[in-house]
Design an enzyme around this catalytic site. Structure first.
Site, PDB file in Angstrom:
ATOM      1  N   LYS A  55      -9.592 -22.147  37.160  1.00 56.70           N
ATOM      2  CA  LYS A  55      -9.651 -20.961  38.017  1.00 56.70           C
ATOM      3  C   LYS A  55     -10.550 -19.859  37.438  1.00 56.70           C
ATOM      4  O   LYS A  55     -11.105 -19.069  38.184  1.00 56.70           O
ATOM      5  CB  LYS A  55      -8.248 -20.399  38.259  1.00 56.70           C
ATOM      6  N   HIS A 192       3.154 -18.377  29.752  1.00 59.23           N
ATOM      7  CA  HIS A 192       1.869 -17.672  29.771  1.00 59.23           C
ATOM      8  C   HIS A 192       2.118 -16.224  29.358  1.00 59.23           C
ATOM      9  O   HIS A 192       2.916 -15.533  29.987  1.00 59.23           O
ATOM     10  CB  HIS A 192       1.225 -17.739  31.160  1.00 59.23           C
ATOM     11  N   GLU A 278      -3.896 -23.525  27.817  1.00 57.79           N
ATOM     12  CA  GLU A 278      -4.663 -23.444  29.073  1.00 57.79           C
ATOM     13  C   GLU A 278      -5.650 -22.271  29.027  1.00 57.79           C
ATOM     14  O   GLU A 278      -5.558 -21.347  29.826  1.00 57.79           O
ATOM     15  CB  GLU A 278      -3.694 -23.233  30.246  1.00 57.79           C
TER      16      GLU A 278
HETATM   17  C1  LIG Z   1      -0.994 -20.935  34.734  1.00 56.69           C
HETATM   18  C2  LIG Z   1      -2.200 -20.317  34.118  1.00 56.69           C
HETATM   19  N1  LIG Z   1      -2.765 -20.935  33.061  1.00 56.69           N
HETATM   20  C3  LIG Z   1      -3.878 -20.449  32.474  1.00 56.69           C
HETATM   21  C4  LIG Z   1      -4.475 -19.306  32.942  1.00 56.69           C
HETATM   22  C5  LIG Z   1      -5.715 -18.834  32.244  1.00 56.69           C
HETATM   23  O1  LIG Z   1      -5.457 -17.703  31.517  1.00 56.69           O
HETATM   24  P1  LIG Z   1      -6.566 -17.035  30.629  1.00 56.69           P
HETATM   25  O2  LIG Z   1      -7.777 -16.904  31.441  1.00 56.69           O
HETATM   26  O3  LIG Z   1      -5.952 -15.739  30.217  1.00 56.69           O
HETATM   27  O4  LIG Z   1      -6.775 -17.914  29.435  1.00 56.69           O
HETATM   28  C6  LIG Z   1      -3.908 -18.600  34.004  1.00 56.69           C
HETATM   29  C7  LIG Z   1      -4.508 -17.357  34.478  1.00 56.69           C
HETATM   30  O5  LIG Z   1      -4.095 -16.736  35.412  1.00 56.69           O
HETATM   31  C8  LIG Z   1      -2.737 -19.123  34.619  1.00 56.69           C
HETATM   32  O6  LIG Z   1      -2.167 -18.524  35.674  1.00 56.69           O
END
Ligand SMILES: Cc1ncc(COP(=O)(O)O)c(C=O)c1O
Length: 396
Positions: A55, A192, A278
């Site tokens: 994402k 998270h 993640e």
């Molecule tokens: C379930 C989940 N995993 C991973 C991420 C990625 O987080 P980051 O960009 O802070 O590493 C997000 C971000 O919204 C998330 O919702």
């Protein structure tokens, strides 16, 4: 960025038509930086397998670079799942199935029924955090392996997620029990700490919580994880949140990894636990530089106002959704004054900054902003009919 790199960015933007009368802004993505970030992550966290959070930036070229590095993937929708599935379409069936099982996690705790239905045949790893979701999974995706997402403190993280997701400590083992009693497999726990996490306590508290939940499940004889190579391996998924430097000041990544490694050694033995993460922002934020053009200029009440061919409905959407302030800089040098920068749409809300130091710029002059690779083009729109920035990949 060093002067040499700045000059190169300017040259690339010019070569790719930014001066064309209809030219959009240009987002230049440097894949060497993605490779560097990936290696930095794995060298500081040797026990952790990074599942890139697609994402953050789902451009297929970025996903491919991470795939080539041996990365795994966190997907948030069936569409993102298909994006990864496309990369492995030529692998033999068994290898493809193993890749899905070992290298993809569907980490969004809430999935619609159609998504679960479509995912079921892939036997994926999916996340849940409540009983209603569990019932949906039992009905539509009983072949999935489950990860329970537990609530995590998000204090001091720039983007908080704890208002939306995460089972309470007190209900966690009951949710594991309900899953196992209904014939599903629970593979582990996730959390998270909030995105751009500048507070390492969020990680350490969440690890302690996870440890206690694993212990309680053990004491109630609920077996988490599957048997692999004779050992039962359980998954500990520490999510994302790894901070990057937007203003050159945040120095916390290394410190966080030291704390994490200490906690892993203390609480989660290698024999019993597989640790995954993640990271989204960390992999891509500093890989992209945006170049925009001055398309309008005015003076209002003695202050200079510039209009650029981008804005908060486009690549600067991260200012709203991701709560990050990007600093616009000029390629041109000269005495600076505080200026306002508006985006290209008709909306007065489309303001990039009310106070940026810029030299006296003319129509057609170029400006740039660094670290615009995470949650930027990903949430860009076509508002007012303006297309998103043109993407240019370098060092692919
Ligand atoms: C379930 C989940 N995993 C991973 C991420 C990625 O987080 P980051 O960009 O802070 O590493 C997000 C971000 O919204 C998330 O919702």
């Amino acid at each position: 960025m060093e002067q040499k790199e700045i000059k190169k960015i300017e040259k690339i933007a010019k070569k790719n038509g930014i001066h064309h009368i209809d030219g959009t802004s240009i987002l230049i993505i440097n894949h060497d930086k993605i490779r560097y970030n990936f290696k930095r992550f794995t060298s500081h966290l040797p026990r952790v397998q990074p599942y890139y959070a697609v994402k953050a930036n789902s451009l297929p070229e970025i996903v491919k670079t991470i795939y080539d590095l041996g990365g795994s993937f966190d997907v948030a929708s069936y569409q993102e799942f298909l994006l990864i599935n496309r990369l492995i379409k030529n692998l033999p069936l068994e290898e493809r199935q193993n890749f899905i099982w070992e290298k993809i996690i569907y980490a969004h705790p809430i999935k619609n029924e159609g998504t679960l239905n479509k995912l079921n045949r892939y036997k994926p790893l999916i996340v849940y955090d409540n009983e209603i979701e569990l019932k949906k999974i039992k009905k539509y995706a009983p072949n999935a392996g489950l990860i329970l997402r537990i609530w995590s403190p998000n204090t001091g993280s720039v983007v908080e997620l704890s208002n939306k997701f995460g089972a309470e400590k007190s209900e966690a083992v009951n949710l594991i029990a309900k899953a196992i009693d209904s014939g599903l497999t629970v593979e582990g726990l996730s959390f998270h700490v909030g995105s751009q996490c500048l507070n390492s306590v969020n990680y350490t508290t969440s690890l302690e919580n996870a440890y206690n939940i694993f212990e309680e499940a053990d004491s109630r004889s609920y077996k988490i994880g599957h048997l692999g190579h004779g050992d039962r391996k359980r998954i500990l998924d520490i999510g994302g949140g790894f901070p990057v430097r937007y203003n050159g000041k945040e120095k916390r990544f290394k410190k966080i990894t030291e704390l994490l490694n200490n906690s892993f050694d203390r609480l989660f033995s290698e024999k019993e636990f597989e640790i995954i993460a993640e990271p989204g922002r960390f992999m891509v934020a500093n890989s992209a530089t945006l170049v925009a053009k001055i398309i309008g200029k005015a003076t209002r009440r003695g202050k200079t106002i510039y209009y650029i061919n981008d804005g908060v409905y486009h690549t600067f959407s991260g200012q709203l959704f991701d709560h990050i302030n990007y600093t616009l800089k000029s390629f041109k040098k000269g005495p600076q004054e505080i200026s306002t920068i508006f985006g290209q749409t008709c909306d007065g809300f489309d303001v990039q900054s009310q106070a940026t130091l810029l030299p006296d710029l003319d129509l057609g002059d170029l400006v740039y902003a660094e670290s615009m690779g995470a949650y930027t083009n990903a949430s860009s729109t076509y508002f007012n009919g303006f297309p998103p920035a043109k993407i240019i990949h370098i060092n692919q």
